[in-house]
Design an enzyme around this catalytic site. Structure first.
Site, PDB file in Angstrom:
ATOM      1  N   THR A 115       0.799  -1.222   0.069  1.00 29.57           N
ATOM      2  CA  THR A 115      -0.064   0.031   0.049  1.00 29.57           C
ATOM      3  C   THR A 115       0.791   1.041   0.025  1.00 29.57           C
ATOM      4  O   THR A 115       1.741   1.494   0.936  1.00 29.57           O
ATOM      5  CB  THR A 115      -0.700  -0.021   1.405  1.00 29.57           C
ATOM      6  OG1 THR A 115      -1.795  -1.019   1.146  1.00 29.57           O
ATOM      7  CG2 THR A 115      -1.646   1.304   1.313  1.00 29.57           C
ATOM      8  N   ARG A 132     -13.603  -8.812  -1.339  1.00 29.86           N
ATOM      9  CA  ARG A 132     -13.342  -7.940  -0.044  1.00 29.86           C
ATOM     10  C   ARG A 132     -12.832  -6.517  -0.465  1.00 29.86           C
ATOM     11  O   ARG A 132     -12.170  -6.486  -1.325  1.00 29.86           O
ATOM     12  CB  ARG A 132     -12.063  -8.817   0.399  1.00 29.86           C
ATOM     13  CG  ARG A 132     -11.440  -8.464   1.494  1.00 29.86           C
ATOM     14  CD  ARG A 132     -10.040  -7.673   1.218  1.00 29.86           C
ATOM     15  NE  ARG A 132      -9.377  -7.436   2.549  1.00 29.86           N
ATOM     16  CZ  ARG A 132      -8.215  -6.635   2.516  1.00 29.86           C
ATOM     17  NH1 ARG A 132      -7.897  -6.148   1.390  1.00 29.86           N
ATOM     18  NH2 ARG A 132      -7.547  -6.506   3.663  1.00 29.86           N
ATOM     19  N   VAL A 133     -13.141  -5.801   0.499  1.00 30.68           N
ATOM     20  CA  VAL A 133     -12.643  -4.297   0.512  1.00 30.68           C
ATOM     21  C   VAL A 133     -11.915  -4.293   1.725  1.00 30.68           C
ATOM     22  O   VAL A 133     -12.019  -4.498   2.856  1.00 30.68           O
ATOM     23  CB  VAL A 133     -13.882  -3.399   0.519  1.00 30.68           C
ATOM     24  CG1 VAL A 133     -13.445  -1.983   0.644  1.00 30.68           C
ATOM     25  CG2 VAL A 133     -14.678  -3.556  -0.813  1.00 30.68           C
ATOM     26  N   GLY A 134     -10.650  -3.763   1.733  1.00 27.71           N
ATOM     27  CA  GLY A 134      -9.933  -3.612   2.745  1.00 27.71           C
ATOM     28  C   GLY A 134      -9.939  -2.296   3.138  1.00 27.71           C
ATOM     29  O   GLY A 134     -10.771  -1.402   3.070  1.00 27.71           O
ATOM     30  N   ASP A 135      -8.939  -1.725   3.968  1.00 32.30           N
ATOM     31  CA  ASP A 135      -8.903  -0.486   4.838  1.00 32.30           C
ATOM     32  C   ASP A 135      -8.677   0.528   3.654  1.00 32.30           C
ATOM     33  O   ASP A 135      -8.660   1.693   4.150  1.00 32.30           O
ATOM     34  CB  ASP A 135      -7.925  -0.270   5.949  1.00 32.30           C
ATOM     35  CG  ASP A 135      -6.584  -0.795   5.328  1.00 32.30           C
ATOM     36  OD1 ASP A 135      -6.161  -1.544   4.417  1.00 32.30           O
ATOM     37  OD2 ASP A 135      -5.562  -0.272   6.094  1.00 32.30           O
ATOM     38  N   THR A 157      -0.572   1.398   6.389  1.00 37.60           N
ATOM     39  CA  THR A 157      -0.498   0.152   5.990  1.00 37.60           C
ATOM     40  C   THR A 157      -0.517  -1.216   6.808  1.00 37.60           C
ATOM     41  O   THR A 157      -0.292  -0.917   7.894  1.00 37.60           O
ATOM     42  CB  THR A 157       0.922   0.181   5.074  1.00 37.60           C
ATOM     43  OG1 THR A 157       0.949  -0.967   4.256  1.00 37.60           O
ATOM     44  CG2 THR A 157       1.909   0.243   6.065  1.00 37.60           C
ATOM     45  N   GLY A 158      -0.811  -2.047   6.238  1.00 38.81           N
ATOM     46  CA  GLY A 158      -0.780  -3.472   7.164  1.00 38.81           C
ATOM     47  C   GLY A 158      -1.993  -4.174   6.738  1.00 38.81           C
ATOM     48  O   GLY A 158      -2.640  -4.210   5.758  1.00 38.81           O
ATOM     49  N   ASP A 159      -2.465  -5.071   7.746  1.00 42.06           N
ATOM     50  CA  ASP A 159      -3.536  -6.002   7.756  1.00 42.06           C
ATOM     51  C   ASP A 159      -4.669  -5.185   8.061  1.00 42.06           C
ATOM     52  O   ASP A 159      -5.305  -5.045   9.043  1.00 42.06           O
ATOM     53  CB  ASP A 159      -3.419  -6.925   8.936  1.00 42.06           C
ATOM     54  CG  ASP A 159      -4.421  -8.080   9.022  1.00 42.06           C
ATOM     55  OD1 ASP A 159      -5.457  -7.845   8.221  1.00 42.06           O
ATOM     56  OD2 ASP A 159      -4.221  -8.817   9.500  1.00 42.06           O
ATOM     57  N   GLY A 160      -5.233  -4.953   6.831  1.00 43.20           N
ATOM     58  CA  GLY A 160      -6.533  -3.927   6.611  1.00 43.20           C
ATOM     59  C   GLY A 160      -7.794  -4.342   7.293  1.00 43.20           C
ATOM     60  O   GLY A 160      -8.730  -3.755   7.947  1.00 43.20           O
TER      61      GLY A 160
HETATM   62  C1  SD4 Z   1      -5.049  -4.081   2.789  1.00 45.21           C
HETATM   63  N1  SD4 Z   1      -3.783  -2.471   4.024  1.00 45.21           N
HETATM   64  O1  SD4 Z   1      -5.940  -4.200   1.845  1.00 45.21           O
HETATM   65  C2  SD4 Z   1      -3.935  -3.308   2.733  1.00 45.21           C
HETATM   66  C3  SD4 Z   1      -2.587  -4.151   2.679  1.00 45.21           C
HETATM   67  C4  SD4 Z   1      -1.365  -3.551   3.033  1.00 45.21           C
HETATM   68  O2  SD4 Z   1       0.854  -3.882   3.287  1.00 45.21           O
HETATM   69  O3  SD4 Z   1      -1.267  -2.218   3.220  1.00 45.21           O
HETATM   70  N2  SD4 Z   1      -0.193  -4.145   2.888  1.00 45.21           N
HETATM   71  O4  SD4 Z   1      -5.458  -4.743   3.802  1.00 45.21           O
END
Ligand code: SD4
Length: 349
Positions: free
Chosen positions: A214, A242-245, A265-268
């Protein structure tokens, strides 16, 4: 003005140096982005240093990342879903007006941040999704429809299928360790339904150490106006739909001219439950330094999900910036007037 005791001043300077925090001395413009996405930051800098607005610079920066396919995971051709398709989540926010435009699970159109901007500039909506987001973007002049897969994403998906579709995002289903179709698990045991903490711990984060999927970017322009943007193709092997953050305001990014901005960024799937960027900006509004606001937002999530992986960047309206992370070492990029080029800051959990 109060005069600081020299010892106190020395302590403050030391604290600042150890705090993954930079001070821009109030001079603008500034560009800050998740990960070492130097080319994206340079593109945004070129625009904003040349007099563009923060919004225009965010579009330039995030578009550069989409075109370059930063890390192979922003823009088209990354993070295939269970059907092998890449889709785009993107958001843009104007810190003057608090207007937001976003697209989620957008198919067949590669220009995520431009599509988000079209939503913001030409509709009264905030978020468009799926094929209707694609139809809107194409009707407003963006190229498409096109296949968003790449040879890398197809290879990644093929390997995943060969590995019994592991890892995946399902829980409490049969088969537990193979490919679908999936069915509800016959438990026969009412207690197992409530074993959600065990479930969460077992399914450790799907966001890997090397999948910096991201770009989330904040820009303060020469007038001191602030904008943010996010673009991603989300999580690999997500369940289609699926929709993330990424397209959620306050989660992947947030900006308010009166306070500052944040990107994440990360586990949305976990992070969007906590709106970490809204939290960061509101903490700064209450007077918290960016470094503490960023750390606080991470620890609120970690208290409930100790195994999650994520990071935020925070910048206040004076240009003081910081990052915080959990579960991985994080890097972010900055370009400001006191730098000759983009600088990378490293943050440890
Ligand atoms: C998501 N936040 O769709 C994003 C993925 C991400 O580093 O940031 N990965 O979950």
């Amino acid at each position: 003005m109060a005069i600081l005791h020299p010892l106190l001043l020395a302590f403050l300077l030391l604290f600042q140096a150890n705090g993954n925090e930079g001070n821009n001395s109030g001079r603008f413009p500034v560009v800050i982005s998740t990960w070492p996405f130097e080319e994206a930051v340079r593109a945004a800098w070129l625009a904003v240093d040349g007099g563009s607005s923060a919004i225009d610079a965010v579009v330039e920066g995030c578009s550069a990342c989409e075109e370059l396919r930063c890390d192979g995971t922003v823009g088209p051709g990354g993070s295939p879903d269970e059907n092998g398709e890449s889709t785009i989540d993107a958001l843009i926010m104007n810190g003057i007006t608090m207007e937001v435009g976003a697209v989620a699970a957008m198919r067949y159109v590669k220009d995520g941040i431009k599509a988000a901007r079209l939503v913001m500039d030409y509709t009264r909506h905030t978020l468009l999704v799926g094929e209707q987001a694609s139809a809107f973007a194409i009707s407003m002049g963006l190229p498409g429809p096109m296949n968003l897969s790449s040879s890398e994403s197809i290879q990644k998906w093929t390997n995943w299928k060969a590995n019994g579709c592991q890892p995946n995002f399902w829980k409490n289903v049969m088969p537990a360790d193979g490919c679908g179709p999936y069915h509800l698990q016959e438990t026969g045991n009412a207690c197992s339904k409530h074993n959600w903490i065990g479930e969460t711990k077992l399914k450790t984060s799907h966001v890997g150490h090397h999948s910096h999927d991201t770009i989330s970017m904040a820009v303060i322009d020469k007038k001191g106006h602030i904008a943010v943007g996010t673009s991603t193709n989300g999580a690999s092997f997500k369940i289609p739909g699926r929709v993330g953050d990424g397209p959620i305001a306050g989660s992947s990014s947030y900006a308010d001219d009166e306070v500052g901005a944040c990107g994440a960024t990360g586990d949305g799937d976990i992070m969007m439950r906590f709106l970490p960027c809204y939290q960061v900006v509101e903490s700064m509004r209450q007077g918290m330094e960016p470094r503490l606001a960023a750390k606080d937002a991470m620890s609120r999530i970690a208290r409930k999900y100790p195994d999650f992986m994520g990071a935020v960047i925070a910048i206040n309206r004076e240009g003081v910036h910081a990052g915080a992370c959990h579960g991985w070492t994080f890097q972010y990029s900055v370009r400001s007037t006191d730098m000759d080029d983009v600088e990378i800051f490293t943050v440890v959990p």
